[in-house]
Design a protein around this motif. Structure first.
Motif, PDB file in Angstrom:
ATOM      1  N   ASP A   5      25.962  44.840  49.123  1.00 26.89           N
ATOM      2  CA  ASP A   5      25.659  43.908  48.038  1.00 26.89           C
ATOM      3  C   ASP A   5      26.805  42.902  47.890  1.00 26.89           C
ATOM      4  OD1 ASP A   5      27.468  44.787  45.550  1.00 26.89           O
ATOM      5  OD2 ASP A   5      26.783  46.604  46.577  1.00 26.89           O
ATOM      6  N   SER A   6      26.479  41.736  47.349  1.00 30.11           N
ATOM      7  CA  SER A   6      27.458  40.645  47.283  1.00 30.11           C
ATOM      8  C   SER A   6      28.652  40.960  46.384  1.00 30.11           C
ATOM      9  CB  SER A   6      26.787  39.353  46.840  1.00 30.11           C
ATOM     10  OG  SER A   6      26.301  39.472  45.527  1.00 30.11           O
ATOM     11  N   GLN A   7      28.457  41.758  45.353  1.00 27.65           N
ATOM     12  CA  GLN A   7      29.563  42.109  44.461  1.00 27.65           C
ATOM     13  C   GLN A   7      30.611  42.950  45.210  1.00 27.65           C
ATOM     14  OE1 GLN A   7      28.442  44.361  41.000  1.00 27.65           O
ATOM     15  NE2 GLN A   7      30.303  43.827  39.901  1.00 27.65           N
ATOM     16  N   ALA A   9      30.942  43.063  48.482  1.00 30.63           N
ATOM     17  CA  ALA A   9      31.484  42.206  49.538  1.00 30.63           C
ATOM     18  C   ALA A   9      32.571  41.297  48.981  1.00 30.63           C
ATOM     19  CB  ALA A   9      30.368  41.379  50.157  1.00 30.63           C
ATOM     20  N   ASP A  10      32.335  40.724  47.812  1.00 28.68           N
ATOM     21  CA  ASP A  10      33.352  39.874  47.167  1.00 28.68           C
ATOM     22  C   ASP A  10      34.613  40.669  46.852  1.00 28.68           C
ATOM     23  OD1 ASP A  10      31.662  37.701  47.297  1.00 28.68           O
ATOM     24  OD2 ASP A  10      31.018  37.843  45.194  1.00 28.68           O
TER      25      ASP A  10
END
Length: 87
Positions: A5-7, A9-10
């Motif tokens: 998920d992008s969270q 990954a960030d």
């Protein structure tokens, strides 16, 4: 193919990008190559969505993956240089 998920990954990029770039630059002495290695390590990590037991294990894996990617690039360059010189 699973993707993180992008969270998360960030979080990984924010936490480890600078460290990966520094390790890569120490090995390769080239900013562009270090950036390429950083991208490759993150792609491998994000694409495979590896689950770690602890933050220490996560960091150790990222360091080892970075060092291995740098060594692979150097090995490839040496091999290319040797093959080009023998033709």
């Amino acid at each position: 193919m699973p993707y993180m998920d992008s969270q998360n990954a960030d979080r990984l990029v924010g936490t480890y990008a600078d460290m990966i770039l520094r390790i890569s630059y120490i090995y390769l002495k080239n900013t562009a190559d270090a950036e390429d290695i950083c991208q490759d390590v993150f792609l491998k990590l994000l694409k495979n969505e590896i689950v770690f037991d602890s933050p220490g294990h996560e960091k150790a894996w990222i360091i080892r993956a970075t060092m291995n990617a740098c060594k692979d690039l150097l090995r490839k360059r040496i091999l290319n240089h040797v093959l080009d010189g023998s033709l």
